[in-house]
Enzyme design. Sequence first.
Site, PDB file in Angstrom:
ATOM      1  N   GLY A  12       0.773  -1.239   0.000  1.00 19.39           N
ATOM      2  CA  GLY A  12       0.000   0.000   0.000  1.00 19.39           C
ATOM      3  C   GLY A  12       0.802   1.286   0.000  1.00 19.39           C
ATOM      4  N   THR A  13       1.982   1.285  -0.613  1.00 22.00           N
ATOM      5  CA  THR A  13       2.735   2.557  -0.633  1.00 22.00           C
ATOM      6  C   THR A  13       2.057   3.583  -1.547  1.00 22.00           C
ATOM      7  OG1 THR A  13       4.254   1.880  -2.407  1.00 22.00           O
ATOM      8  CG2 THR A  13       4.943   1.421  -0.131  1.00 22.00           C
ATOM      9  N   ASN A  14       1.396   3.113  -2.578  1.00 20.60           N
ATOM     10  CA  ASN A  14       0.640   4.058  -3.422  1.00 20.60           C
ATOM     11  C   ASN A  14      -0.577   4.592  -2.675  1.00 20.60           C
ATOM     12  OD1 ASN A  14       1.734   4.449  -6.289  1.00 20.60           O
ATOM     13  ND2 ASN A  14       2.029   2.267  -5.901  1.00 20.60           N
ATOM     14  N   MET A  91      -4.235  -7.067  -6.916  1.00 23.53           N
ATOM     15  CA  MET A  91      -3.688  -8.220  -7.643  1.00 23.53           C
ATOM     16  C   MET A  91      -4.746  -9.210  -8.139  1.00 23.53           C
ATOM     17  SD  MET A  91      -0.556  -7.541  -7.751  1.00 23.53           S
ATOM     18  CE  MET A  91       0.226  -9.078  -8.237  1.00 23.53           C
ATOM     19  N   ILE A  93      -7.912 -10.397 -10.606  1.00 26.05           N
ATOM     20  CA  ILE A  93      -8.490 -10.124 -11.933  1.00 26.05           C
ATOM     21  C   ILE A  93      -9.933  -9.642 -11.775  1.00 26.05           C
ATOM     22  CG2 ILE A  93      -9.248 -11.249 -14.092  1.00 26.05           C
ATOM     23  CD1 ILE A  93      -6.632 -12.859 -13.941  1.00 26.05           C
ATOM     24  N   ASN A 108      -5.838   2.770 -12.866  1.00 24.96           N
ATOM     25  CA  ASN A 108      -4.814   1.836 -12.396  1.00 24.96           C
ATOM     26  C   ASN A 108      -3.447   2.512 -12.533  1.00 24.96           C
ATOM     27  OD1 ASN A 108      -3.661  -0.790 -11.699  1.00 24.96           O
ATOM     28  ND2 ASN A 108      -3.064  -0.960 -13.850  1.00 24.96           N
ATOM     29  N   HIS A 110       0.450   1.538 -13.301  1.00 25.58           N
ATOM     30  CA  HIS A 110       1.290   0.449 -13.800  1.00 25.58           C
ATOM     31  C   HIS A 110       2.747   0.925 -13.822  1.00 25.58           C
ATOM     32  CE1 HIS A 110       2.378  -3.159 -15.942  1.00 25.58           C
ATOM     33  NE2 HIS A 110       3.143  -2.403 -16.710  1.00 25.58           N
TER      34      HIS A 110
HETATM   35  C1  GRF Z   1       3.090  -0.819  -7.655  1.00 21.81           C
HETATM   36  O1  GRF Z   1       4.315  -1.019  -8.260  1.00 21.81           O
HETATM   37  C2  GRF Z   1       2.037  -0.544  -8.692  1.00 21.81           C
HETATM   38  O2  GRF Z   1       2.517   0.119  -9.807  1.00 21.81           O
HETATM   39  C3  GRF Z   1       1.618  -1.919  -9.057  1.00 21.81           C
HETATM   40  O3  GRF Z   1       1.649  -2.653  -7.861  1.00 21.81           O
HETATM   41  C4  GRF Z   1       2.572  -2.055  -6.950  1.00 21.81           C
HETATM   42  C5  GRF Z   1       1.835  -1.781  -5.683  1.00 21.81           C
HETATM   43  O4  GRF Z   1       2.667  -1.370  -4.637  1.00 21.81           O
HETATM   44  N1  GRF Z   1       0.375  -1.904  -9.756  1.00 21.81           N
HETATM   45  P1  GRF Z   1       2.044  -0.777  -3.291  1.00 21.81           P
HETATM   46  O5  GRF Z   1       1.127  -1.844  -2.698  1.00 21.81           O
HETATM   47  O6  GRF Z   1       1.292   0.477  -3.634  1.00 21.81           O
HETATM   48  O7  GRF Z   1       3.219  -0.518  -2.410  1.00 21.81           O
END
Ligand code: GRF
Length: 208
Positions: A12-14, A91, A93, A108, A110
Amino acid sequence: MKNIVVLVSGGGTNLQALIDASERGEIENGRISCVVSSNPNAYAIERAKKHNIDYAVIRRKDYKSLDSYDEALTALLLEKKADLVVLAGFMTILGDKVIKQFENRMINIHPSLIPSFCGAGFYGLKVHEAALARGVKVTGATVHFVNEICDGGPIILQKAVEISDDDTAETLQRKVMEQAEWKILPKAVSLFCSEKISVQGGRTIIKD
Ligand code: GRF
């Protein structure tokens, strides 16, 4: 205020980048109203709890078919009154129903410059391993709308990251996150919530 629902499966860093941007007042006209995790042990849930954000867990393995899971996820997002759905390391589908329901309202992130190193099988470290194996000098990240084609929806924002000779998949993954993902994801969310993104003929037009 638009309700932003963030779908996660892991660290969950994003999600954290979105929370931080929101707390700095950088997400105009939007608030993170709920975090939905496909994994009950995802650290992303701890991040939601710490910031008093509502959360829910929905596991694919609790449903017999993709269709029944698709129904349940769609119903959950409607119940949470999502205006924008953000896939941030989700993760699982997705089925057609949820994709149609949130057409041009689901984004999303990527970790490559689409159309390079994307599509089925390109996730996590595999994306960065492929970029290093091909020897590209520049990679990056892309925020795009989700449609029925894996990583194929209209592109919203991209940011490039230079690759060094001594990069490994792990160092590159971190660089792409720090230099690109954590910047363009909150920006795209803010643009969406301020209604500055329109989709025309498979491309986006950004009014900034
Ligand atoms: C990130 O690299 C994002 O681009 C991809 O999955 C990863 C998720 O990382 N879709 P986090 O859980 O947000 O740390």
